[in-house]
Write a protein that holds these residues in place. Sequence first.
Motif, PDB file in Angstrom:
ATOM      1  N   LEU A 132     -13.093 -36.651  43.613  1.00  0.00           N
ATOM      2  CA  LEU A 132     -12.490 -35.332  43.763  1.00  0.00           C
ATOM      3  C   LEU A 132     -12.708 -34.804  45.170  1.00  0.00           C
ATOM      4  CD1 LEU A 132     -13.530 -33.744  40.353  1.00  0.00           C
ATOM      5  CD2 LEU A 132     -11.316 -34.716  40.999  1.00  0.00           C
ATOM      6  N   PRO A 133     -11.715 -34.146  45.753  1.00  0.00           N
ATOM      7  CA  PRO A 133     -11.880 -33.604  47.107  1.00  0.00           C
ATOM      8  C   PRO A 133     -12.914 -32.481  47.116  1.00  0.00           C
ATOM      9  CG  PRO A 133      -9.830 -32.830  46.142  1.00  0.00           C
ATOM     10  CD  PRO A 133     -10.372 -33.878  45.210  1.00  0.00           C
ATOM     11  N   LEU A 134     -13.644 -32.427  48.195  1.00  0.00           N
ATOM     12  CA  LEU A 134     -14.624 -31.365  48.386  1.00  0.00           C
ATOM     13  C   LEU A 134     -14.207 -30.526  49.581  1.00  0.00           C
ATOM     14  CD1 LEU A 134     -17.816 -33.575  47.992  1.00  0.00           C
ATOM     15  CD2 LEU A 134     -16.755 -32.147  46.246  1.00  0.00           C
ATOM     16  N   ASP A 135     -14.687 -29.315  49.649  1.00  0.00           N
ATOM     17  CA  ASP A 135     -14.373 -28.456  50.785  1.00  0.00           C
ATOM     18  C   ASP A 135     -14.953 -29.043  52.052  1.00  0.00           C
ATOM     19  OD1 ASP A 135     -13.066 -26.706  49.173  1.00  0.00           O
ATOM     20  OD2 ASP A 135     -14.832 -25.434  48.828  1.00  0.00           O
ATOM     21  N   GLY A 136     -14.243 -28.824  53.157  1.00  0.00           N
ATOM     22  CA  GLY A 136     -14.739 -29.291  54.434  1.00  0.00           C
ATOM     23  C   GLY A 136     -15.669 -28.279  55.068  1.00  0.00           C
ATOM     24  N   ASP A 137     -16.085 -28.575  56.272  1.00  0.00           N
ATOM     25  CA  ASP A 137     -16.966 -27.692  57.032  1.00  0.00           C
ATOM     26  C   ASP A 137     -16.153 -26.488  57.506  1.00  0.00           C
ATOM     27  OD1 ASP A 137     -18.655 -26.430  58.775  1.00  0.00           O
ATOM     28  OD2 ASP A 137     -19.138 -28.220  59.955  1.00  0.00           O
ATOM     29  N   PRO A 138     -16.560 -25.287  57.094  1.00  0.00           N
ATOM     30  CA  PRO A 138     -15.768 -24.106  57.494  1.00  0.00           C
ATOM     31  C   PRO A 138     -15.728 -23.908  59.010  1.00  0.00           C
ATOM     32  CG  PRO A 138     -17.856 -23.454  56.510  1.00  0.00           C
ATOM     33  CD  PRO A 138     -17.701 -24.916  56.271  1.00  0.00           C
ATOM     34  N   ASN A 139     -16.663 -24.503  59.732  1.00  0.00           N
ATOM     35  CA  ASN A 139     -16.696 -24.364  61.191  1.00  0.00           C
ATOM     36  C   ASN A 139     -16.018 -25.534  61.897  1.00  0.00           C
ATOM     37  OD1 ASN A 139     -18.254 -21.941  61.076  1.00  0.00           O
ATOM     38  ND2 ASN A 139     -20.094 -23.189  60.670  1.00  0.00           N
ATOM     39  N   CYS A 140     -15.375 -26.441  61.116  1.00  0.00           N
ATOM     40  CA  CYS A 140     -14.735 -27.603  61.725  1.00  0.00           C
ATOM     41  C   CYS A 140     -13.500 -27.161  62.518  1.00  0.00           C
ATOM     42  CB  CYS A 140     -14.330 -28.605  60.647  1.00  0.00           C
ATOM     43  SG  CYS A 140     -13.472 -30.063  61.316  1.00  0.00           S
ATOM     44  N   PRO A 141     -13.459 -27.508  63.800  1.00  0.00           N
ATOM     45  CA  PRO A 141     -12.294 -27.095  64.616  1.00  0.00           C
ATOM     46  C   PRO A 141     -11.039 -27.907  64.311  1.00  0.00           C
ATOM     47  CG  PRO A 141     -13.768 -28.487  65.909  1.00  0.00           C
ATOM     48  CD  PRO A 141     -14.454 -28.242  64.574  1.00  0.00           C
ATOM     49  N   ILE A 142     -11.182 -28.975  63.502  1.00  0.00           N
ATOM     50  CA  ILE A 142     -10.029 -29.832  63.223  1.00  0.00           C
ATOM     51  C   ILE A 142      -9.297 -29.373  61.962  1.00  0.00           C
ATOM     52  CG2 ILE A 142      -9.290 -32.196  62.709  1.00  0.00           C
ATOM     53  CD1 ILE A 142     -11.694 -33.178  64.307  1.00  0.00           C
ATOM     54  N   CYS A 143     -10.067 -29.260  60.821  1.00  0.00           N
ATOM     55  CA  CYS A 143      -9.420 -28.903  59.555  1.00  0.00           C
ATOM     56  C   CYS A 143      -9.668 -27.455  59.160  1.00  0.00           C
ATOM     57  CB  CYS A 143      -9.890 -29.821  58.440  1.00  0.00           C
ATOM     58  SG  CYS A 143     -11.623 -29.545  57.945  1.00  0.00           S
ATOM     59  N   HIS A 144     -10.568 -26.749  59.897  1.00  0.00           N
ATOM     60  CA  HIS A 144     -10.879 -25.345  59.628  1.00  0.00           C
ATOM     61  C   HIS A 144     -11.330 -25.118  58.183  1.00  0.00           C
ATOM     62  CE1 HIS A 144      -9.189 -24.537  63.584  1.00  0.00           C
ATOM     63  NE2 HIS A 144      -8.074 -25.181  63.216  1.00  0.00           N
ATOM     64  N   GLY A 145     -12.076 -26.089  57.636  1.00  0.00           N
ATOM     65  CA  GLY A 145     -12.655 -25.912  56.310  1.00  0.00           C
ATOM     66  C   GLY A 145     -11.829 -26.463  55.174  1.00  0.00           C
ATOM     67  N   ILE A 146     -10.598 -26.897  55.452  1.00  0.00           N
ATOM     68  CA  ILE A 146      -9.752 -27.427  54.379  1.00  0.00           C
ATOM     69  C   ILE A 146     -10.266 -28.770  53.889  1.00  0.00           C
ATOM     70  CG2 ILE A 146      -7.417 -28.214  53.796  1.00  0.00           C
ATOM     71  CD1 ILE A 146      -6.348 -26.229  55.821  1.00  0.00           C
ATOM     72  N   GLY A 147     -10.761 -29.608  54.792  1.00  0.00           N
ATOM     73  CA  GLY A 147     -11.291 -30.921  54.416  1.00  0.00           C
ATOM     74  C   GLY A 147     -10.302 -32.047  54.597  1.00  0.00           C
ATOM     75  N   PHE A 148      -9.049 -31.704  54.869  1.00  0.00           N
ATOM     76  CA  PHE A 148      -8.007 -32.722  55.070  1.00  0.00           C
ATOM     77  C   PHE A 148      -7.216 -32.412  56.325  1.00  0.00           C
ATOM     78  CE2 PHE A 148      -8.829 -32.822  50.531  1.00  0.00           C
ATOM     79  CZ  PHE A 148      -8.857 -34.185  50.250  1.00  0.00           C
ATOM     80  N   VAL A 149      -6.615 -33.424  56.859  1.00  0.00           N
ATOM     81  CA  VAL A 149      -5.716 -33.243  58.005  1.00  0.00           C
ATOM     82  C   VAL A 149      -4.445 -34.036  57.745  1.00  0.00           C
ATOM     83  CG1 VAL A 149      -7.544 -32.833  59.690  1.00  0.00           C
ATOM     84  CG2 VAL A 149      -6.786 -35.173  59.238  1.00  0.00           C
TER      85      VAL A 149
END
Length: 455
Positions: A15-32
């Motif tokens: 199951l997908p998990l939330d990404g890092d809210p401070n990630c400059p790439i996905c901005h917390g979405i967890g996917f690109v």
Amino acid sequence: MPTSSNINYDPDRILPLDGDPNCPICHGIGFVRQDLPIGHPNFGKLAICVCRQQEVTQSSRKVLFSVSNLTAFKDMTFENFNPRGHVGLTGEQTTSLTYAFNQARRFSQELTGWLLFTGGYGCGKTHLAAAIANTAVVSGTPTLFLTAPDLLDWMRFSYDSPDATFEERFEEIRNVNLLVLDDLGTQNATPWAQEKLFQIINHRYVNRLPTVLTSNQDISEIEGRISSRLQDPTLVGVIKISAPDYRSPTVDSTHPLLSSLHLLSHLTFGNFSLREPETLDMDARSSLEKAFRAARDFAEAPMGWLVLTGTYGCGKTHLAAAIGNARLGAGESPMFVVVPDLLDHLRATFSPNSNMSYDRLFDQVRMTSLLILDDLGMQSATAWAREKLYQIFNYRYNANLPTVITTASKIDEIDARIRSRMLDGRLCKIYAITTPPYLTGADGKPRKIAGRGKG
């Protein structure tokens, strides 16, 4: 026991998990969204962001571990395996253990071919097999670890399982990326069990699928069709571990329950009498000298079998004990046991108060690096005793393990199955001592010669 619902490993099920809210790439979405041209097979599909990659990898490993059936063996790793064994091991035992460790570790990195570990109970086979499986799971390889009896029970269970058909489960076992089968040979050998096990092993053999097996049995004792495949040197690496039981190393390395060599520590080649002062028949004297030289040569480099025959008191036991004491002095742990005592020890294991299992004691005898059996006599042996002795002799014959036998019986009085192995000149040398007992002279009258060997 795992169920069919969690055997098939599908990484897309994580199951997908939330990404890092401070990630400059996905901005917390967890996917690109991947920047790919139209027509690319992955165009429009989301990819896991690098900020979640480690977490997804860990989750993937947890899924793999849950379906591998390794829960009870998760702590068996290469890091906590002692390749030097316990204090008191002989050089041969330590070498076999270190070699097995190195080969297992190498296999875990390559995962090609087959490995078969053989040896007694508790020698480290299962630990090394589980360490391979645990390493494979960490690296992302779908793995299944089962004992042979559990494997067969698992397939039988599928007939009544609502989760998967027998055929589905059978295919999962046959084709899993890495199969680790522990305790081969201990399963219930019904025709059905033999056939199913053969079909699994044969499929993996034909398709060269990575497989690890362990067994307490010699290859020659395993079912013929499976045995023939295990003897293919182009695929299978056979590793025999001669180390004793880790759970009770001092018992196995010194054999206090069985070996009586410590009672005969005074019997050496140095104090063996060739009876020079006596007037003996030339042939009789020659037989004693030949037996002495043969025993001394055997003690220097134990190979094959040495059989010493002759009447009671002619020196057989002294020579046999001298061999054992010489090897003990060389750092080995020979087992010296009188045959009637051996049978009594085996019978005693059936007592509810016995602190030693029959299987463990039996394996300790048949697999010891040097076995010295004193006073073999078959005239009054029961059918049970004959069978047990035959099993010991047959194992050591097939494994070509150094063995010394003394007997006052004539060779043709010994069980035919054992006799046929003794008469194999490629393995066994027989020396008949025809001198009279040390307690009597050539004329049959009692004599007294201080410090002379007996046996």
